[in-house]
Scaffold this active site. Structure first.
Site, PDB file in Angstrom:
ATOM      1  N   LYS A  43     157.879 144.654  68.293  1.00  0.00           N
ATOM      2  CA  LYS A  43     156.769 145.348  67.634  1.00  0.00           C
ATOM      3  C   LYS A  43     156.957 145.338  66.115  1.00  0.00           C
ATOM      4  O   LYS A  43     158.062 145.581  65.625  1.00  0.00           O
ATOM      5  CB  LYS A  43     156.722 146.800  68.141  1.00  0.00           C
ATOM      6  CG  LYS A  43     155.809 147.762  67.357  1.00  0.00           C
ATOM      7  CD  LYS A  43     154.342 147.479  67.550  1.00  0.00           C
ATOM      8  CE  LYS A  43     153.462 148.434  66.728  1.00  0.00           C
ATOM      9  NZ  LYS A  43     152.038 148.004  66.733  1.00  0.00           N
ATOM     10  N   CYS A 131     148.316 143.429  59.274  1.00  0.00           N
ATOM     11  CA  CYS A 131     147.960 144.623  60.052  1.00  0.00           C
ATOM     12  C   CYS A 131     146.694 145.247  59.474  1.00  0.00           C
ATOM     13  O   CYS A 131     146.668 145.628  58.300  1.00  0.00           O
ATOM     14  CB  CYS A 131     149.083 145.664  60.039  1.00  0.00           C
ATOM     15  SG  CYS A 131     148.549 147.193  60.838  1.00  0.00           S
TER      16      CYS A 131
HETATM   17  C1  DHB Z   1     149.103 147.089  64.302  1.00  0.00           C
HETATM   18  C2  DHB Z   1     148.092 146.189  64.508  1.00  0.00           C
HETATM   19  C3  DHB Z   1     148.241 144.895  64.077  1.00  0.00           C
HETATM   20  O1  DHB Z   1     147.284 143.966  64.272  1.00  0.00           O
HETATM   21  C4  DHB Z   1     149.403 144.526  63.430  1.00  0.00           C
HETATM   22  O2  DHB Z   1     149.537 143.286  63.004  1.00  0.00           O
HETATM   23  C5  DHB Z   1     150.412 145.442  63.222  1.00  0.00           C
HETATM   24  C6  DHB Z   1     150.259 146.723  63.665  1.00  0.00           C
HETATM   25  C7  DHB Z   1     148.930 148.465  64.752  1.00  0.00           C
HETATM   26  O3  DHB Z   1     147.811 148.968  64.667  1.00  0.00           O
HETATM   27  O4  DHB Z   1     149.937 149.082  65.145  1.00  0.00           O
END
Ligand code: DHB
Length: 312
Positions: A43, A131
């Site tokens: 993540k 993000c």
């Molecule tokens: C999140 C969403 C994304 O597309 C990303 O690249 C990183 C984090 C999120 O909302 O947590």
């Protein structure tokens, strides 16, 4: 034969998760390590742990058929140190591990990069430039000056090959400009296309409400909706960045879409929305389907067709 290579590393197959899906906590990372996926990514993390946005913040979009997903998670994550600890005990013989970082500031990114460099582990660094879901933070991939600065600083800080996760682009001039910047940084070894199509709005007609709670319902699109945009971005960067390896992400739910990403030039193919819906059991299914398609077409290895998209 589904084996392949990524930057000299031998892989059992080209499939992996998309960052954010099934990779937020150790039990999920362990499940990916045990799954049929050829590689995996953690993540996107920030320097400090975060709770993320209010729920509901992920919804699948289903009508008469499935269309995809919308999310505005807001970077809920356990913090850099947590993923680094996983990366320090990961079995790299089993499969490669990518570590995704998404600092809230350039300084936070550089602190994480420094610490990852000092850890001297085989994890592959993916810097997330895309993000769309943190209120008040714009996507670095849509600010070419900020992207240039970040690549310069990460290159000089890390001094090892790394990759970037890009947002989707929709204009040929933007493909040209983004590729020109990336090509000035030889340590940028791989480029992952695409992150979600940011800040879409999905509305439920019956209730006349948004599907998700954060940001008045605005969130990133994934799944079926994004496949053609994903293929365009994979192929645009494949054509423009011959020295770099492309990782495809977007709209993969069966062997068909995995094949199309590879044909467009991807070396690895990530699965997000469909992995969220189906769990890690999706990997053996898609691998079987991909093998059947290759068999039908008479392709023995991925190298027989990868990047060999024909135009008319
Ligand atoms: C999140 C969403 C994304 O597309 C990303 O690249 C990183 C984090 C999120 O909302 O947590």
């Amino acid at each position: 034969d589904l084996t392949t290579q990524f930057l000299e590393l031998p892989l059992k197959n080209p499939l992996m998760n998309a960052s954010g899906v099934w990779c937020s906590v150790a039990s999920q990372l362990e499940a990916l390590a045990e799954s049929a996926a050829g590689a995996m990514v953690s993540k996107s993390c920030t320097l400090q742990p975060r709770d993320g946005n209010p729920e509901p913040r992920y919804r699948v979009i289903n009508g008469e058929r499935t269309f995809g997903s919308i999310n505005s998670m807001g970077l809920p994550n356990e913090g850099f140190a947590y993923y680094l600890r996983y990366a320090q005990r990961h079995d790299y013989e089993q499969k490669p591990l990518f570590m995704s970082i998404s600092g809230l500031t350039l300084d936070d990114n550089l602190t994480m990069v420094d610490s990852l460099k000092d850890a001297v582990i085989p994890a592959l660094l993916e810097v997330n430039l895309s993000c769309p879901n943190v209120p008040g933070k714009s996507q670095i991939g849509y600010d070419f000056d900020a992207m240039d600065t970040l690549l310069a600083e990460v290159s000089s800080g890390y001094q090892r090959p790394f990759g970037v996760k890009l947002p989707p682009y929709f204009d040929m001039a933007h493909f040209d400009e983004a590729a020109e910047i990336l090509n000035r940084y030889p340590l940028v070894a791989f480029v992952t296309c695409i992150n979600s199509i940011g800040n879409a709005l999905v509305i439920d007609i019956d209730s006349e409400t948004t599907l998700i709670k954060p940001k008045d319902g605005f969130g990133g699109l994934g799944g079926d909706y994004v496949l053609p945009t994903a293929l365009a971005n994979v192929n645009a960067f494949y054509r423009r960045c011959p020295e770099k390896t492309i990782i495809g992400c977007g709209g993969v739910k069966s062997g068909t879409e995995a094949f199309l990403h590879l044909l467009a030039g991807a070396t690895l193919v990530q699965i997000g929305t469909s992995l969220y819906e189906e769990g890690p059991g999706i990997f053996p299914r898609v691998l079987d389907e991909l093998a059947a398609i290759m068999d039908d077409k008479g392709y023995k290895t991925i190298a027989d067709f990868r990047g060999k998209l024909k135009t008319i």
